[in-house]
Design a protein around this motif. Structure first.
Motif, short mmCIF file in Angstrom:
data_model
loop_
_atom_site.label_atom_id
_atom_site.label_comp_id
_atom_site.label_asym_id
_atom_site.label_seq_id
_atom_site.Cartn_x
_atom_site.Cartn_y
_atom_site.Cartn_z
N VAL A 84 0.68 -1.68 0.00
CA VAL A 84 -0.08 0.07 -0.44
C VAL A 84 0.85 1.29 0.35
CG1 VAL A 84 -2.05 -1.06 1.31
CG2 VAL A 84 0.09 0.13 2.80
N CYS A 85 0.44 2.52 -0.38
CA CYS A 85 0.74 4.01 -0.05
C CYS A 85 0.85 4.47 1.38
CB CYS A 85 0.18 4.71 -1.78
SG CYS A 85 0.91 5.91 -1.65
N GLY A 86 2.02 3.83 1.77
CA GLY A 86 1.85 5.29 2.91
C GLY A 86 0.88 3.67 4.08
N ASP A 87 0.41 4.93 5.23
CA ASP A 87 0.15 4.37 6.68
C ASP A 87 -1.66 4.55 6.43
OD1 ASP A 87 2.15 3.86 7.87
OD2 ASP A 87 2.60 5.64 8.90
N GLN A 88 -2.23 3.60 5.48
CA GLN A 88 -3.44 3.42 4.86
C GLN A 88 -3.77 2.01 5.05
OE1 GLN A 88 -4.77 3.28 1.81
NE2 GLN A 88 -3.30 3.74 0.51
N PRO A 89 -5.44 1.26 4.85
CA PRO A 89 -5.75 -0.39 5.40
C PRO A 89 -5.69 -0.53 3.63
CG PRO A 89 -7.68 1.67 5.53
CD PRO A 89 -6.77 2.00 5.21
N HIS A 259 -5.86 6.07 -1.77
CA HIS A 259 -4.72 6.43 -0.82
C HIS A 259 -4.80 7.84 0.51
CE1 HIS A 259 -1.03 6.08 -4.28
NE2 HIS A 259 -2.06 4.91 -4.09
N GLN A 260 -6.10 6.65 0.96
CA GLN A 260 -6.61 7.34 2.52
C GLN A 260 -6.25 6.63 3.02
OE1 GLN A 260 -6.45 10.92 1.90
NE2 GLN A 260 -5.91 11.24 0.29
N PRO A 261 -6.12 6.79 4.58
CA PRO A 261 -7.21 6.34 5.68
C PRO A 261 -8.54 5.82 5.68
CG PRO A 261 -5.61 8.03 6.53
CD PRO A 261 -6.03 8.46 5.00
#
Length: 287
Positions: A84-89, A259-261
């Motif tokens: 995944v991209c960054g800190d998201q599920p 790309h969002q939480p």
């Protein structure tokens, strides 16, 4: 007996439940994803192996499953990325694609269709930034290895975001007015995306999918220089003159959680996801 919808839900639930997020910095989370994917594939009648590769002195892994066909002279590759991209599920991007990949493998196992060609299913790592469009993408590693081994690849299908749909009018956005004139404005369809020059293959996949699913299947071909057309792992097979396309819900042109939480499991439509996979499976065994 579970159906496709239930199995898809379980896959997405399992992957999105991994903490911390399965991005390139969290090697233990990526390894947990690999263990899950490997465990599911090892339940099936196929050859399963890890494809490790090193980037910045860290080891990442693709997970590969091979279903043997009548002729091993040619192979069809089906892929999806699990990072995944960054800190998201990353429910839609891209647990949905991995779930589609695993369910395709289960359908091959369950129905045991007579396969003309070998079918290789690959769960890739490092699709997302900062590695996107680099030679360190897991799919770039995989495509390069096939080329070096002189494996003849007949075609490639990439599952990339197959879970977000909307029945709201004007829920589908477009990158330019010309495209808007040719496609539905309600975001409840799936798209077969190919580059210019791949029209015959893209339309073949679209038409075969339409024969095996009740979801609206559209197709589009755009120049490779038009950024949106190469936004996933299929791009890495083009350099070897392989017909490679992406199965996609149109990503950020429809899904506000990209790309969002907030890219969570409750935003996905598992009935439509199951319909997409049924279409891809039907196309895959007839290509």
């Amino acid at each position: 007996m579970e159906n496709s919808k239930e199995r898809l839900y379980h896959d997405v639930e399992r992957l999105t439940g991994i903490e911390p997020a399965r991005n390139y910095l969290n090697l233990e989370a990526l390894e947990e994803a690999v263990r899950y994917i490997k465990g599911e594939l090892e339940k099936l009648d196929c050859e399963v192996q890890e494809q490790p590769f090193k980037v910045d002195n860290k080891t990442y892994k693709n997970m590969v499953a091979l279903f043997k066909g009548k002729s091993s002279a040619e192979r069809i590759v089906v892929g999806a990325h699990y990072d995944v991209c960054g800190d998201q599920p990353g429910a839609d991007d891209n647990a949905s694609g991995v779930a589609g990949l695993l369910e395709t493998a289960r359908l091959l196992h369950q129905h045991k269709p007579p396969l003309q060609y070998d079918i290789e299913l690959v769960a890739y790592c490092l699709e997302e930034p900062p590695f996107f469009a680099s030679e360190d993408m897991g799919s770039a590693v995989h495509a390069r290895k096939l080329h070096e081994q002189k494996v003849k690849v007949r075609a490639m299908i990439c599952y990339e975001m197959i879970g977000y749909f909307s029945d709201e009018p004007h829920s589908q956005k477009f990158p330019d007015p010309e495209l808007a004139r040719h496609y539905p404005h309600t975001g409840n369809f799936i798209v077969v995306v190919g580059k210019t020059g791949q029209e015959a293959y893209t339309q073949q996949v679209r038409d075969l999918m339409r024969q095996h699913t009740d979801i609206d299947v559209q197709s589009v071909n755009l120049p490779a220089s038009f950024g949106l057309v190469g936004l996933s792992d299929h791009r890495n097979y083009w350099k070897y003159d392989i017909n490679a396309i992406m199965i996609n819900d149109s990503s950020f042109l429809r899904n506000p959680h990209y790309h969002q939480p907030s890219d969570t499991i409750d935003t996905l439509d598992f009935d439509k996801m199951a319909a997409v996979v049924a279409g891809v499976y039907g196309a895959l065994i007839r290509l």
